[in-house]
Design a protein around this motif. Structure first.
Motif, PDB file in Angstrom:
ATOM      1  N   ILE A 154       0.850  -1.195   0.000  1.00 53.43           N
ATOM      2  CA  ILE A 154       0.000   0.000   0.000  1.00 53.43           C
ATOM      3  C   ILE A 154       0.881   1.238   0.000  1.00 53.43           C
ATOM      4  O   ILE A 154       1.822   1.352   0.776  1.00 53.43           O
ATOM      5  CB  ILE A 154      -0.915   0.045   1.238  1.00 53.43           C
ATOM      6  N   ASN A 155       0.561   2.163  -0.893  1.00 51.01           N
ATOM      7  CA  ASN A 155       1.175   3.485  -0.878  1.00 51.01           C
ATOM      8  C   ASN A 155       0.066   4.530  -0.847  1.00 51.01           C
ATOM      9  O   ASN A 155      -0.923   4.406  -1.573  1.00 51.01           O
ATOM     10  CB  ASN A 155       2.052   3.704  -2.108  1.00 51.01           C
ATOM     11  N   THR A 156       0.214   5.545  -0.003  1.00 48.94           N
ATOM     12  CA  THR A 156      -0.741   6.651  -0.007  1.00 48.94           C
ATOM     13  C   THR A 156      -0.089   7.864  -0.657  1.00 48.94           C
ATOM     14  O   THR A 156       1.071   8.164  -0.394  1.00 48.94           O
ATOM     15  CB  THR A 156      -1.184   7.024   1.419  1.00 48.94           C
ATOM     16  N   SER A 157      -0.838   8.537  -1.515  1.00 49.75           N
ATOM     17  CA  SER A 157      -0.321   9.713  -2.218  1.00 49.75           C
ATOM     18  C   SER A 157      -1.069  10.941  -1.723  1.00 49.75           C
ATOM     19  O   SER A 157      -2.294  11.054  -1.886  1.00 49.75           O
ATOM     20  CB  SER A 157      -0.484   9.553  -3.724  1.00 49.75           C
ATOM     21  N   GLU A 158      -0.328  11.870  -1.146  1.00 45.96           N
ATOM     22  CA  GLU A 158      -0.915  13.006  -0.440  1.00 45.96           C
ATOM     23  C   GLU A 158      -1.782  13.901  -1.319  1.00 45.96           C
ATOM     24  O   GLU A 158      -2.847  14.348  -0.913  1.00 45.96           O
ATOM     25  CB  GLU A 158       0.186  13.858   0.194  1.00 45.96           C
ATOM     26  N   THR A 159      -1.300  14.217  -2.514  1.00 46.71           N
ATOM     27  CA  THR A 159      -2.040  15.147  -3.379  1.00 46.71           C
ATOM     28  C   THR A 159      -3.113  14.437  -4.189  1.00 46.71           C
ATOM     29  O   THR A 159      -4.172  15.008  -4.473  1.00 46.71           O
ATOM     30  CB  THR A 159      -1.062  15.893  -4.308  1.00 46.71           C
ATOM     31  N   THR A 160      -2.884  13.174  -4.544  1.00 47.01           N
ATOM     32  CA  THR A 160      -3.878  12.394  -5.289  1.00 47.01           C
ATOM     33  C   THR A 160      -5.007  11.923  -4.384  1.00 47.01           C
ATOM     34  O   THR A 160      -6.087  11.558  -4.865  1.00 47.01           O
ATOM     35  CB  THR A 160      -3.205  11.182  -5.964  1.00 47.01           C
ATOM     36  N   ASN A 161      -4.756  11.917  -3.066  1.00 49.21           N
ATOM     37  CA  ASN A 161      -5.757  11.499  -2.079  1.00 49.21           C
ATOM     38  C   ASN A 161      -6.216  10.062  -2.284  1.00 49.21           C
ATOM     39  O   ASN A 161      -7.405   9.747  -2.221  1.00 49.21           O
ATOM     40  CB  ASN A 161      -6.976  12.437  -2.097  1.00 49.21           C
ATOM     41  N   MET A 162      -5.242   9.192  -2.525  1.00 39.68           N
ATOM     42  CA  MET A 162      -5.564   7.789  -2.775  1.00 39.68           C
ATOM     43  C   MET A 162      -4.658   6.851  -1.998  1.00 39.68           C
ATOM     44  O   MET A 162      -3.519   7.193  -1.675  1.00 39.68           O
ATOM     45  CB  MET A 162      -5.418   7.457  -4.262  1.00 39.68           C
ATOM     46  N   ALA A 163      -5.202   5.661  -1.735  1.00 34.66           N
ATOM     47  CA  ALA A 163      -4.397   4.532  -1.281  1.00 34.66           C
ATOM     48  C   ALA A 163      -4.258   3.604  -2.474  1.00 34.66           C
ATOM     49  O   ALA A 163      -5.256   3.111  -3.010  1.00 34.66           O
ATOM     50  CB  ALA A 163      -5.067   3.820  -0.119  1.00 34.66           C
ATOM     51  N   HIS A 164      -3.022   3.418  -2.927  1.00 34.02           N
ATOM     52  CA  HIS A 164      -2.765   2.563  -4.087  1.00 34.02           C
ATOM     53  C   HIS A 164      -2.477   1.143  -3.610  1.00 34.02           C
ATOM     54  O   HIS A 164      -1.613   0.928  -2.761  1.00 34.02           O
ATOM     55  CB  HIS A 164      -1.565   3.077  -4.879  1.00 34.02           C
ATOM     56  N   PHE A 165      -3.186   0.173  -4.183  1.00 33.02           N
ATOM     57  CA  PHE A 165      -2.946  -1.238  -3.904  1.00 33.02           C
ATOM     58  C   PHE A 165      -2.023  -1.777  -4.999  1.00 33.02           C
ATOM     59  O   PHE A 165      -2.375  -1.747  -6.187  1.00 33.02           O
ATOM     60  CB  PHE A 165      -4.258  -2.023  -3.913  1.00 33.02           C
ATOM     61  N   ILE A 166      -0.853  -2.262  -4.593  1.00 36.37           N
ATOM     62  CA  ILE A 166       0.169  -2.706  -5.556  1.00 36.37           C
ATOM     63  C   ILE A 166       0.447  -4.186  -5.346  1.00 36.37           C
ATOM     64  O   ILE A 166       0.747  -4.625  -4.222  1.00 36.37           O
ATOM     65  CB  ILE A 166       1.471  -1.898  -5.364  1.00 36.37           C
ATOM     66  N   ASP A 167       0.348  -4.964  -6.418  1.00 29.76           N
ATOM     67  CA  ASP A 167       0.678  -6.384  -6.378  1.00 29.76           C
ATOM     68  C   ASP A 167       2.199  -6.519  -6.274  1.00 29.76           C
ATOM     69  O   ASP A 167       2.926  -6.044  -7.153  1.00 29.76           O
ATOM     70  CB  ASP A 167       0.163  -7.068  -7.647  1.00 29.76           C
ATOM     71  N   THR A 168       2.700  -7.157  -5.202  1.00 32.85           N
ATOM     72  CA  THR A 168       4.152  -7.229  -5.011  1.00 32.85           C
ATOM     73  C   THR A 168       4.835  -8.174  -5.995  1.00 32.85           C
ATOM     74  O   THR A 168       6.048  -8.054  -6.208  1.00 32.85           O
ATOM     75  CB  THR A 168       4.491  -7.677  -3.572  1.00 32.85           C
ATOM     76  N   SER A 169       4.092  -9.087  -6.596  1.00 32.37           N
ATOM     77  CA  SER A 169       4.716 -10.003  -7.558  1.00 32.37           C
ATOM     78  C   SER A 169       4.888  -9.354  -8.925  1.00 32.37           C
ATOM     79  O   SER A 169       5.909  -9.538  -9.597  1.00 32.37           O
ATOM     80  CB  SER A 169       3.896 -11.299  -7.691  1.00 32.37           C
ATOM     81  N   THR A 170       3.900  -8.552  -9.340  1.00 33.70           N
ATOM     82  CA  THR A 170       3.975  -7.903 -10.656  1.00 33.70           C
ATOM     83  C   THR A 170       4.440  -6.447 -10.563  1.00 33.70           C
ATOM     84  O   THR A 170       4.822  -5.849 -11.563  1.00 33.70           O
ATOM     85  CB  THR A 170       2.599  -7.908 -11.333  1.00 33.70           C
ATOM     86  N   ARG A 171       4.380  -5.882  -9.332  1.00 30.75           N
ATOM     87  CA  ARG A 171       4.700  -4.468  -9.099  1.00 30.75           C
ATOM     88  C   ARG A 171       3.804  -3.548  -9.921  1.00 30.75           C
ATOM     89  O   ARG A 171       4.233  -2.496 -10.407  1.00 30.75           O
ATOM     90  CB  ARG A 171       6.176  -4.178  -9.374  1.00 30.75           C
ATOM     91  N   GLN A 172       2.563  -3.939 -10.043  1.00 34.10           N
ATOM     92  CA  GLN A 172       1.570  -3.150 -10.766  1.00 34.10           C
ATOM     93  C   GLN A 172       0.457  -2.731  -9.808  1.00 34.10           C
ATOM     94  O   GLN A 172       0.086  -3.479  -8.905  1.00 34.10           O
ATOM     95  CB  GLN A 172       0.961  -3.966 -11.912  1.00 34.10           C
ATOM     96  N   ILE A 173      -0.082  -1.522 -10.028  1.00 28.32           N
ATOM     97  CA  ILE A 173      -1.230  -1.065  -9.240  1.00 28.32           C
ATOM     98  C   ILE A 173      -2.462  -1.845  -9.682  1.00 28.32           C
ATOM     99  O   ILE A 173      -2.792  -1.893 -10.864  1.00 28.32           O
ATOM    100  CB  ILE A 173      -1.450   0.442  -9.420  1.00 28.32           C
ATOM    101  N   VAL A 174      -3.133  -2.466  -8.703  1.00 26.63           N
ATOM    102  CA  VAL A 174      -4.320  -3.263  -9.021  1.00 26.63           C
ATOM    103  C   VAL A 174      -5.600  -2.576  -8.544  1.00 26.63           C
ATOM    104  O   VAL A 174      -6.698  -2.994  -8.918  1.00 26.63           O
ATOM    105  CB  VAL A 174      -4.208  -4.675  -8.419  1.00 26.63           C
TER     106      VAL A 174
END
Length: 325
Positions: A154-174
């Motif tokens: 999980i990464n949170t982006s302050e200005t985008t106001n989102m919690a990004h869910f990232i697959d650790t095997s593919t390193r892609q935002i899901v």
């Protein structure tokens, strides 16, 4: 007289034992403006050393094996590595511009670093001490955490106001989950049932279902005598059993105690000025929180839910990590 003396001695010993930590742990505090890391001995609640580091240290964490302390020095665009035995800098790790917070997988082999200035998460191989990839995320990434099963970052982006869910095997935002304004910190419950995300300007903590990947509830805060704008949630500390959480409320100078099951605020603890981040001692008897403006650390007795000590540290303390020596 002898009986009275023994009784007084026994009473004194019990009082001393109650006020003394059962185990000795070492805490490391990053001082953002002082460019130092303060070392605290929790058996005496005293500062034992001040380590000079790079410019603007913020995110700080022990390696999984407890041998090293890693600190993100934002203005130097790197992660510095401190040997926990010698308490000296022994290495640096590569990152992108302005690293802030980071997290590691359970094995301690991979590190993920939020780089605030180029909207990426850097992936570092800790064994090879090498940068092995970058993940493009939203604007001003900060909060970093990994699911208990290690599958989702999980990464949170302050200005985008989102919690990004990232697959650790593919390193892609899901998945991207919209939260309130300026998300700063994220933490999973240990059983993986909930993800909590603090929103500094929004003044809330969002409760997210990690399976459905949607917000299921929000924690709000009300403190008599304070304007809502002064209540700015940042750091989160949650007990291992998930029953109690502590939320740092920034310039409100308070830590909220929250029921981890009902999500209701139980009480507010008055701490130092501009409370930022926190960490438990490994036995969870104490919670230490950093107070950025008053340049100190407040010690909270977890079971009693009260502040018992204040420790002066460096200039603008930001992050903290604790492990057994």
């Amino acid at each position: 007289m002898k009986r009275m003396w023994r009784r007084c001695l026994l009473t004194g010993m019990l009082v001393w034992l109650a006020a003394t930590p059962a185990s000795a742990f070492v805490a490391y505090v990053s001082n953002e403006k002082g460019n130092t890391v303060t070392v605290i001995d929790t058996s005496s609640w005293t500062v034992t050393k001040t380590i000079k580091v790079g410019q603007r240290p913020r995110g700080i964490e022990f390696s999984r094996d407890g041998k090293f302390v890693m600190v993100a020095v934002g203005d130097d665009d790197t992660i510095q590595v401190i040997d926990a035995k010698t308490q000296e800098i022994v290495d640096t790790l590569p990152s992108g511009p302005d690293p802030e917070l980071f997290t590691q997988d359970a094995a301690g082999k991979t590190m993920y670093v939020a780089n605030e200035n180029d909207n990426t998460v850097t992936v570092i191989d800790l064994e090879k001490r090498a940068r092995i990839g970058d993940i493009q995320v939203g604007v001003e990434p900060e909060g970093m955490t990994i699911s208990p099963d290690g599958k989702i970052l999980i990464n949170t982006s302050e200005t985008t106001n989102m919690a990004h869910f990232i697959d650790t095997s593919t390193r892609q935002i899901v998945a991207n989950v919209l939260v309130d304004s300026r998300p700063r910190f994220a933490q999973f419950k240990r059983d993986g049932s909930e993800l909590w995300v603090s929103s500094e300007i929004g003044g809330t903590v969002s409760i997210i279902d990690p399976v459905k990947r949607e917000v299921t509830g929000k924690i709000t805060f009300e403190i008599p005598g304070l304007r809502n704008e002064a209540i700015q949630p940042v750091g989160i500390g949650m007990t291992k059993d998930g029953k109690t959480a502590f939320i740092a409320l920034g310039p409100a100078n308070r830590v909220a105690v929250v029921d981890g099951v009902t999500h209701k605020v139980l009480k507010y603890l008055l701490v130092g000025q501009r409370v930022w981040h926190m960490d438990f001692t490994p036995d969870e008897k104490y919670l230490l929180v950093t107070n950025g403006v008053s340049n100190d650390v407040s010690v909270i007795d977890v079971s009693a839910q009260k502040v018992i000590k204040t420790i002066q540290v460096g200039e603008l303390p930001w992050g903290i990590t604790i492990a057994q020596p």
